[in-house]
Design an enzyme around this catalytic site. Structure first.
Site, PDB file in Angstrom:
ATOM      1  N   HIS A  72       0.584  -1.307   0.020  1.00  0.00           N
ATOM      2  CA  HIS A  72      -0.068   0.001  -0.015  1.00  0.00           C
ATOM      3  C   HIS A  72       0.803   1.189  -0.084  1.00  0.00           C
ATOM      4  O   HIS A  72       1.730   1.437   0.711  1.00  0.00           O
ATOM      5  CB  HIS A  72      -1.106   0.156   1.093  1.00  0.00           C
ATOM      6  CG  HIS A  72      -0.436   0.047   2.678  1.00  0.00           C
ATOM      7  ND1 HIS A  72      -0.310   1.290   3.361  1.00  0.00           N
ATOM      8  CD2 HIS A  72      -0.109  -0.897   3.489  1.00  0.00           C
ATOM      9  CE1 HIS A  72       0.115   0.954   4.557  1.00  0.00           C
ATOM     10  NE2 HIS A  72       0.229  -0.292   4.654  1.00  0.00           N
ATOM     11  N   ASP A 190       5.825   2.263   7.218  1.00  0.00           N
ATOM     12  CA  ASP A 190       4.608   1.647   6.867  1.00  0.00           C
ATOM     13  C   ASP A 190       4.057   2.528   5.813  1.00  0.00           C
ATOM     14  O   ASP A 190       3.336   3.448   6.244  1.00  0.00           O
ATOM     15  CB  ASP A 190       3.976   1.188   8.224  1.00  0.00           C
ATOM     16  CG  ASP A 190       2.607   0.734   8.095  1.00  0.00           C
ATOM     17  OD1 ASP A 190       2.327   0.299   6.920  1.00  0.00           O
ATOM     18  OD2 ASP A 190       1.930   0.797   8.934  1.00  0.00           O
ATOM     19  N   GLU A 224      -5.180   1.224   2.408  1.00  0.00           N
ATOM     20  CA  GLU A 224      -5.002   0.180   3.316  1.00  0.00           C
ATOM     21  C   GLU A 224      -5.204   0.620   5.063  1.00  0.00           C
ATOM     22  O   GLU A 224      -5.609   0.070   5.506  1.00  0.00           O
ATOM     23  CB  GLU A 224      -3.799  -0.645   3.018  1.00  0.00           C
ATOM     24  CG  GLU A 224      -3.463  -1.690   4.029  1.00  0.00           C
ATOM     25  CD  GLU A 224      -3.162  -1.708   5.319  1.00  0.00           C
ATOM     26  OE1 GLU A 224      -3.129  -2.503   6.179  1.00  0.00           O
ATOM     27  OE2 GLU A 224      -2.399  -0.357   5.627  1.00  0.00           O
ATOM     28  N   GLU A 225      -4.569   1.776   5.227  1.00  0.00           N
ATOM     29  CA  GLU A 225      -4.519   2.320   6.438  1.00  0.00           C
ATOM     30  C   GLU A 225      -6.047   2.610   7.078  1.00  0.00           C
ATOM     31  O   GLU A 225      -6.206   2.967   8.232  1.00  0.00           O
ATOM     32  CB  GLU A 225      -3.828   3.682   6.554  1.00  0.00           C
ATOM     33  CG  GLU A 225      -2.295   3.516   6.503  1.00  0.00           C
ATOM     34  CD  GLU A 225      -1.687   2.429   7.381  1.00  0.00           C
ATOM     35  OE1 GLU A 225      -2.346   2.135   8.476  1.00  0.00           O
ATOM     36  OE2 GLU A 225      -0.472   2.522   7.371  1.00  0.00           O
ATOM     37  N   ASP A 245       4.048  -5.826   4.154  1.00  0.00           N
ATOM     38  CA  ASP A 245       3.588  -4.949   4.886  1.00  0.00           C
ATOM     39  C   ASP A 245       4.727  -4.993   5.988  1.00  0.00           C
ATOM     40  O   ASP A 245       5.618  -5.791   6.201  1.00  0.00           O
ATOM     41  CB  ASP A 245       2.081  -5.009   5.453  1.00  0.00           C
ATOM     42  CG  ASP A 245       1.590  -3.515   5.765  1.00  0.00           C
ATOM     43  OD1 ASP A 245       2.309  -2.570   6.247  1.00  0.00           O
ATOM     44  OD2 ASP A 245       0.498  -3.327   5.463  1.00  0.00           O
ATOM     45  N   HIS A 325       3.505   2.680  13.585  1.00  0.00           N
ATOM     46  CA  HIS A 325       2.624   3.824  13.634  1.00  0.00           C
ATOM     47  C   HIS A 325       2.951   4.721  14.761  1.00  0.00           C
ATOM     48  O   HIS A 325       2.259   5.667  15.041  1.00  0.00           O
ATOM     49  CB  HIS A 325       1.258   3.150  14.130  1.00  0.00           C
ATOM     50  CG  HIS A 325       0.474   2.728  12.772  1.00  0.00           C
ATOM     51  ND1 HIS A 325      -0.807   2.432  12.912  1.00  0.00           N
ATOM     52  CD2 HIS A 325       0.867   2.174  11.612  1.00  0.00           C
ATOM     53  CE1 HIS A 325      -1.049   1.992  11.536  1.00  0.00           C
ATOM     54  NE2 HIS A 325      -0.201   1.654  10.998  1.00  0.00           N
TER      55      HIS A 325
END
Length: 354
Positions: A72, A190, A224-225, A245, A325
């Site tokens: 992504h 990410d 995706e997030e 990922d 994150h």
């Protein structure tokens, strides 16, 4: 099978460039354009979906059923929720991340007409000289944050006069640093590190003129997030789906910080046993450093595809990421290991259907 060869310099250069391109979910056009240029340079055919995701095609000896690799392009971010009377902006998160990691972030606000404004996300009580110990007792919530614009403003009307509106996108600076020891410290690894690893793998296959037994679609997803991911770009002929990922390198986890990790299970359930075994065998055969892990609070492009009803074997491979994150860190060796596994996988025979 051709020995995997990943160009580390290319991978690092692609990642460095991606980390300069803001792409929070809902504003991924710049990252999409960059990846399209890379695919054109490699002579790879691709198409854009109506929503702007990329489906690239690597021809194989068998056209159908085929396989896919998904990664992504979208990242975490924020959005203007309200313009306050004091000229500060209330913000709401895009994707799922703690306000703890937004505190102190330098950001860009994207307004109408191509206008951009710089600023900083702060807690409402940001000055110890004013609030003393109250700054320590503030809750960790997005409601306790506000965005301070770097502009001459005194009130909400001044902000609106600049052309800033509710709903404007807020992109978080990466503050990327590539260390001499091979670590990359940055926000949004990410999944921009995953994108760089995938592009490096595709480049290795193309430059090595490797023959593929099965056609493979390289899918660059854009949501995706927020839990949407792959379903809007898949088709029914895909028999195998491998998502790329991050894996959480942390106490209680078994993710490899310097190799590739095959996920055995996440919060959506176990991954396909046969496909996972195939990927593990490829790691062992090709001498690729690897591990296996189980993730408790995690979902990926795979989860959204299976929940949408796609009948495909599905697996997740990961690079090791510390503080996902948040203030992220990973090592180039892990990205390379992901790329090496992908090169081996693309040249491997398909999984039996029974």
């Amino acid at each position: 099978m051709t020995a995997p060869h990943i160009d580390r310099q290319y991978l690092s250069a692609v990642l460095a460039k991606l980390l300069t391109i803001d792409s929070p979910t809902g504003m991924t056009d710049g990252a999409v354009a960059f990846v399209c240029d890379e695919l054109r340079d490699m002579g790879i055919a691709f198409e854009l979906t109506r929503r702007g995701a990329i489906r690239a095609d690597l021809p194989g000896a068998r056209k159908s059923p085929d396989r896919a690799v998904a990664v992504h392009l979208d990242t975490l971010g924020a959005m203007v929720k309200q313009i306050k009377d004091n000229g500060r902006l209330e913000v709401t998160m895009i994707g799922h991340w703690s306000s703890r990691f937004a505190e102190g972030a330098r950001v860009t606000v994207y307004a109408d007409g191509g206008k951009t404004f710089r600023g900083t996300i702060l807690t409402i009580k940001a000055s110890g000289h004013t609030y003393n110990t109250e700054i320590e007792s503030q809750p960790v919530t997005w409601e306790q944050l506000e965005l301070r614009l770097d502009a001459r403003i005194a009130n909400g009307d001044d902000v609106r006069a600049l052309g800033i509106h509710v709903g404007d996108m807020v992109a978080i600076d990466t503050n990327a640093e590539f260390t001499d020891s091979g670590f990359v410290v940055s926000r949004h690894l990410d999944d921009k590190a995953g994108v760089a690893a995938v592009l490096a793998a595709v480049r290795a296959v193309v430059n090595g003129q490797a023959s593929l037994p099965v056609e493979c679609h390289i899918l660059f997803t854009i949501a995706e997030e927020v839990g949407l991911g792959a379903p809007h770009i898949l088709h029914d002929d895909i028999a195998e789906l491998v998502a790329v990922d991050n894996g959480t390198f942390a106490p209680g986890q078994n993710t490899s910080e310097f190799g590739v990790t095959i996920a055995m299970k996440d919060m959506s359930g176990p991954f396909d046993r046969k496909l996972n075994r195939h990927l593990l065998d490829l790691c062992e055969t090709n001498g690729i450093e690897h591990s296996r892990d189980v993730f408790k609070f995690y979902r990926s492009d795979v989860a959204s595809a299976l929940e949408a009803g796609y009948d495909t074997r599905a697996s997740l491979i990961c690079f090791g990421l510390d503080a996902s994150h948040g203030h992220e860190r990973a090592h180039i060796d892990s990205f390379v290991a992901v790329g090496e596994l992908l090169v081996a996988y693309l040249q491997s025979p398909p999984i039996d259907q029974v």
